[in-house]
Design a protein around this motif. Structure first.
Motif, PDB file in Angstrom:
ATOM      1  N   ALA A   1       0.825  -1.215   0.000  1.00 18.80           N
ATOM      2  CA  ALA A   1       0.000   0.000   0.000  1.00 18.80           C
ATOM      3  C   ALA A   1       0.857   1.262   0.000  1.00 18.80           C
ATOM      4  O   ALA A   1       0.540   2.246  -0.685  1.00 18.80           O
ATOM      5  N   ASP A   2       1.969   1.254   0.743  1.00 19.27           N
ATOM      6  CA  ASP A   2       2.820   2.451   0.841  1.00 19.27           C
ATOM      7  C   ASP A   2       3.633   2.675  -0.433  1.00 19.27           C
ATOM      8  O   ASP A   2       3.978   3.810  -0.758  1.00 19.27           O
ATOM      9  N   HIS A   3       3.979   1.604  -1.117  1.00 23.89           N
ATOM     10  CA  HIS A   3       4.654   1.671  -2.414  1.00 23.89           C
ATOM     11  C   HIS A   3       5.902   2.568  -2.360  1.00 23.89           C
ATOM     12  O   HIS A   3       6.010   3.561  -3.082  1.00 23.89           O
ATOM     13  N   VAL A   4       6.842   2.197  -1.501  1.00 20.07           N
ATOM     14  CA  VAL A   4       8.112   2.919  -1.418  1.00 20.07           C
ATOM     15  C   VAL A   4       8.987   2.535  -2.610  1.00 20.07           C
ATOM     16  O   VAL A   4       9.115   1.356  -2.940  1.00 20.07           O
ATOM     17  N   GLU A   5       9.572   3.539  -3.263  1.00 19.99           N
ATOM     18  CA  GLU A   5      10.379   3.297  -4.465  1.00 19.99           C
ATOM     19  C   GLU A   5      11.629   2.479  -4.155  1.00 19.99           C
ATOM     20  O   GLU A   5      12.173   2.529  -3.056  1.00 19.99           O
ATOM     21  N   GLY A   6      12.084   1.712  -5.161  1.00 15.76           N
ATOM     22  CA  GLY A   6      13.348   1.000  -5.040  1.00 15.76           C
ATOM     23  C   GLY A   6      14.528   1.962  -5.069  1.00 15.76           C
ATOM     24  O   GLY A   6      14.426   3.077  -5.591  1.00 15.76           O
TER      25      GLY A   6
END
Length: 239
Positions: free
Chosen positions: A192-197
Motif C-alpha cells: 500500500a505504501d509503495h516505497v520506491e526502489g
C-alpha cells in the motif's frame, strides 16, 4: 617562445597537482586496506557502509596509481621536453577521456539495460544475505535510510530472504513513516505504501541534481581536454 615557456610551466604545475592527488589517494587506499579499523574510527559509520558496498581501499589504490603515473609523465615530459613521454601522457589521457565519454553515453542510453543487469546481480544477493550477513545488511539499511527507498526494485526483493523468513515482515524502510510507526511492515502495508526502489530513487536524485553533476563532469572533461591540447602543443613545438 614566451607562450611555450608559459604553457610548459602550467603543464608542470598542473601535473604536479595531479601527482600529489595521486600520492594522497594511494596513501589513503593503502591505509584503508591495511588498517581499515582506524579509518572507520575517524570517519564513522558512513565510511563503514561505503567500504562494505564497494571495496574502497583497492579502488583508491588503483585511482591513486593512475593519477600518480599520469602526473609523473606530464611533469617529466614537460620538464625534459621529451616528445616520447608527452605522447605517452597524451595517449593515456585520451584513453581515459574516451572511456569517460563512453561510460556517460552508456549510462544515458542503456539505463534500462543496466537496471536489468544489476537486478540479476543484486536481487539474488539480497534474498541470500539480507538478515544473515551483518555487514551486507548494514549497508542496505544505511542506503535505504539515506535515500528513503526500499530494496533494489521494491519490497519484493526481500521475499525469501533470511530476514523475512525469520520475522515474516519486510524491513521497516519499505513502509512510509518507518521512524515513528510501531506497526510492523507487513506485505499489505508495504504494497500500500509503495516505497520506491533504491535504483529508481538514485536515478531520481541524479536527475534532480543534473546541473551540478553535469557541471562537475564538464569541468573534469574540460581540464582533460586542456591538458591534451597543451601537451600536443608542446610536442609539436619542441625541437
Amino acid at each position: 617562445m614566451q607562450c611555450f615557456k608559459f604553457l610548459k610551466t602550467m603543464m608542470i604545475l598542473f601535473n604536479l597537482l595531479i601527482f600529489l592527488c595521486g600520492v594522497a589517494l594511494l596513501a589513503v587506499g593503502i591505509w584503508v586496506s591495511v588498517d581499515g579499523s582506524s579509518f572507520l574510527k575517524i570517519f564513522g559509520p558512513l565510511s563503514s557502509s561505503a567500504m562494505q558496498f564497494v571495496n574502497v581501499g583497492y579502488f583508491l589504490i588503483a585511482a591513486g596509481a593512475v593519477l600518480l603515473a599520469l602526473g609523473f609523465l606530464g611533469c617529466y615530459g614537460a620538464q625534459t621536453e621529451s616528445k616520447c613521454i608527452l605522447m605517452m601522457f597524451f595517449s593515456i589521457l585520451l584513453v581515459i577521456f574516451i572511456a569517460e565519454v563512453a561510460a556517460a553515453v552508456v549510462a544515458l542510453v542503456y539505463t534500462s539495460m543496466a537496471e536489468e543487469f544489476l537486478t540479476l546481480l543484486v536481487v539474488p544477493a539480497i534474498k541470500k544475505d539480507y538478515g544473515q550477513q551483518s555487514d551486507f545488511s548494514q549497508v542496505w539499511n544505511t542506503t535505504m535510510e539515506g535515500l528513503k527507498c526500499c530494496g533494489f526494485t521494491n519490497y519484493t526483493d526481500f521475499e525469501d530472504s533470511p530476514y523475512f523468513n525469520e520475522y515474516h515482515v519486510f524491513p521497516p524502510y519499505c513502509c512510509q513513516d518507518y521512524s515513528t510507526a510501531s506497526v510492523p511492515c507487513t506485505r499489505e502495508k508495504a504494497e500500500a505504501d509503495h516505497v520506491e526502489g533504491c535504483f529508481k530513487q538514485l536515478l531520481h536524485d541524479i536527475r534532480t541534481n543534473a546541473v551540478t553533476v553535469g557541471g562537475v563532469a564538464a569541468g573534469i572533461g574540460g581540464l582533460e581536454l586542456a591538458a591534451m591540447i597543451v601537451s600536443m602543443y608542446l610536442y609539436c613545438n619542441m625541437d
